[in-house]
Motif scaffolding. Structure first.
Motif: not given
Length: 723
Positions: A591, A611, A619, A634
């Protein structure tokens, strides 16, 4: 159920915990309603709460430990006008947007919790949150209130129905020796500051000015204001005593959550709920004070976009259409009355199309999702479901989409009506299709690449519309192999092709002949997952590598010297250009999503997505609505986040879930629809009950509860290479 309804208005408390409740009983309860005041329900069969029945007398609802409960439906609280206390600890509820939208329909809701304090068994404010010393008598009073779920004991003959597998009543299960309770609570509260159960970062405390009560509070917009004055956005001042700031800071640091639902771990969860529910008095056993509301309003204004394109309040579609016909431009909610003005003709349609999108998106938090890839391949006596692995929208035909499968098949579909247009089976050994790219000047042609290194130019006009065993006639050009391929991309003039893979090299091909023109050797220190040409320049391309670097290249220059290099803190999964080539959108593991200036690689926007801590949470991010919004997902998460590309504010989250099994579906790839605003498609996968892959279309402007198109779909976070 018949007994409870026979008692009817004499019914006061119904306790349905720790017993086996059948689905038919639950359906009858939720749809038929009940005339009780307190309902305690615990069941593993409740996945999507839809209590549409009449619960007109209900004021307390306890759904703690309904561990299968994932979401609240649109009308689940429509017939609970008196519900004031709601508890949903240790459920699977995650979505801030749908949850707050459902709860906003409860006009009397004042006490809510998704996690509980140590000493509290009901939804009321914890006595320790006021900073007062609680005596034994205070705990006894608190305990008696909890035992009755906030209902004072009565002698009027009201019925209390309790159902328990062990035969114990609720009073029995909550009884604790008073001295033991007091000593345990005091011991826990003394150790709260060192407890690891509280996960409140110093960043969050600093963000709302509560880490150290100094003489000034840093405003979230970058300005500083005196501690006893906080400027609200609507222009008037709200007085906040200095003592309230200190008390809020102490309470936040000492608070320990127990049995939290996943929604509690969403960033700015408390502030978002307080801002969304203006009548809320207690959240998670912590009182909602005047300063909490001011802080919540400020934080939500900074980090969230209530409506797209900076629209400030919700408007109906009919009202907007009427204003457009009347030639009025003041479709924004304005604080002062101004004479109507006519918008210039060249801007009016653009302005109103955005306003209409905002009105439709704001009308419901439940977007429409449905699968478009449920096709089966029948060969002889065998039949198998096609499992998509990569897909792309057609660049000029709004109805077409191509997807490649894990088995090597290539399928062109009309995603508007669900019909198959063309099909080509896999040739030779099975291999996954990881790269697909349409040619822009020749809209019937596309290039497909597989993980075995094969690259082929195909013509969909030569591909049969049904399942056949031969595909020779559809192949126009076969390219030199590129081993361990993960991505491919065609330049803007349709004459050159880039290929990258699980290696440190990038190959440049001539599309007309299929010959390799150039090999960029060892241009990164780790594998290059994705290489992309610019949208308008046929010579510029960018590479993203797991060596944390994103590099810009010019095919006319020295292949060993990039134009510039930009760094990420984690390995880069992919990169893409904005449609106008002004920006690069870079997605790194877990992320880390940011937008760079394409000219020099400078950071333009960091989207600050939380995260998960996983090194394998790959991601991927793309643009939607031109370059207005960014969509990101993700492979270890079942959510797609939608952020404004210019401000970084979060507009909405879309959660993916199998309606049949209730299992999460994980994001493998995604694309914004190039022809429809606030539409996208998501490649999602699930391992349970079996490994299935689906392409899910999402329409944020349509509501799932107003259509029957909401089909049931089911889709692992393996095979995570490619874009």
């Amino acid at each position: 159920m018949a007994l409870m309804r026979a008692i009817n208005f004499k019914l006061r408390i119904v306790d349905l915990r720790d017993i086996s409740l059948g689905k038919e009983f639950l359906r009858d309860l939720c749809q038929g309603g009940l005339a009780c005041q307190v309902l305690n329900l615990r069941s593993n069969h409740v996945q999507k709460l839809n209590m549409a029945g009449r619960f007109m007398r209900l004021h307390t609802l306890n759904l703690d430990f309904c561990t299968a409960l994932t979401s609240l439906q649109h009308d689940c609280f429509s017939c609970m006008p008196n519900l004031s206390r709601l508890s949903m600890c240790e459920t699977r509820i995650t979505n801030l947007w749908t949850t707050s939208a459902a709860l906003s329909k409860l006009p009397s809701l004042t006490e809510l919790r998704f996690q509980n304090c140590l000493c509290c068994s009901d939804t009321g404010p914890c006595p320790l949150s006021h900073g007062k010393e609680t005596t034994a008598h205070g705990f006894e009073s608190k305990k008696n209130e909890c035992l009755n779920n906030g209902v004072p004991p009565t002698d009027g003959g009201d019925a209390i129905i309790q159902a328990s597998r062990t035969g114990e009543t609720f009073r029995d299960t909550l009884y604790l020796d008073r001295p033991m309770l007091i000593s345990e609570v005091q011991r826990r509260m003394e150790n709260l500051s060192a407890s690891n159960e509280v996960k409140v970062s110093s960043y969050d405390l600093q963000g709302i000015g509560l880490t150290e009560p100094s003489t000034v509070i840093p405003d979230l917009c970058g300005q500083e204001k005196k501690q006893n004055e906080i400027q609200a956005k609507d222009g008037f001042l709200t007085s906040v005593p200095k003592e309230d700031v200190k008390n809020a800071a102490v309470a936040l640091k000492k608070y320990t959550s127990h049995h939290p639902s996943p929604i509690c771990f969403e960033k700015h969860y408390r502030e978002y709920m307080i801002a969304s529910l203006p009548y809320l008095e207690v959240l998670d056993n912590r009182p909602v004070r005047k300063m909490d509301r001011v802080v919540a309003k400020t934080i939500c204004a900074k980090y969230y976009e209530c409506l797209p394109y900076k629209r400030q309040c919700k408007e109906s579609v009919l009202s907007l259409l009427h204003r457009r016909e009347m030639g009025a431009s003041n479709t924004h909610c304005q604080r002062t009355l101004k004479p109507k003005q006519l918008y210039p003709r060249h801007a009016s349609e653009y302005f109103f199309s955005r306003s209409l999108s905002a009105a439709k998106l704001g009308s419901s938090a439940w977007p429409l999702l449905h699968s478009v890839s449920k096709f089966r391949h029948t060969f002889g006596n065998e039949s198998k479901m096609l499992r998509p692995r990569q897909f792309e929208y057609h660049p000029s035909d709004p109805s077409l989409m191509v997807f490649g499968t894990l088995g090597g098949e290539i399928v062109v579909i009309n995603h508007e009506n669900g019909n198959m247009v063309s099909y080509i089976p896999s040739a030779g050994a099975m291999s996954s299709v990881l790269g697909l790219c349409w040619l822009k000047k020749y809209p019937s042609k596309l290039i497909a690449g597989s993980d075995n290194g094969s690259l082929k130019l195909l013509d969909i006009n030569l591909m049969p519309p049904e399942f056949v065993d031969s595909c020779r006639s559809s192949v126009n050009v076969t390219f030199d192999k590129f081993d361990q391929l993960t991505s491919l991309h065609v330049n803007s003039t349709d004459d050159q092709l880039l290929a990258s893979g699980y290696s440190k090299d990038v190959a440049l091909y001539d599309i007309g002949s299929g010959k390799r023109l150039k090999l960029f050797n060892n241009i990164h220190k780790e594998p290059i997952n994705v290489a992309k040409f610019a949208c308008h320049s046929p010579f510029m391309f960018a590479t993203s590598s797991f060596d944390h670097c994103v590099k810009m290249w010019d095919v006319r220059q020295n292949p060993m010297r990039p134009c510039y290099t930009a760094l990420s803190s984690r390995g880069n999964v992919m990169v893409c250009f904005s449609p106008d080539d002004l920006y690069l959108l870079v997605s790194a593991v877990d992320n880390e999503v940011k937008q760079l200036s394409a000219a020099d690689g400078r950071l333009h926007m960091n989207f600050e997505i939380a995260s998960t801590g996983s090194a394998h949470n790959y991601t991927r991010s793309y643009y939607m609505n031109g370059r207005d919004y960014v969509i990101s997902g993700s492979c270890d998460e079942h959510v797609v986040r939608i952020c404004c590309a210019q401000t970084g504010k979060r507009l909405r989250d879309v959660y993916l879930e199998d309606w049949e099994s209730g299992n999460s579906m994980f994001v493998q790839s995604l694309r914004g629809d190039p022809f429809r605003h606030f539409n996208m498609s998501i490649l999602a996968a699930s391992t349970r009950p079996s490994a299935r892959w689906e392409i899910i279309k999402v329409n944020l402007l349509a509501s799932s509860h107003n259509t029957e198109e909401y089909s049931q779909f089911s889709p692992t976070s393996f095979n995570n290479l490619g874009g």
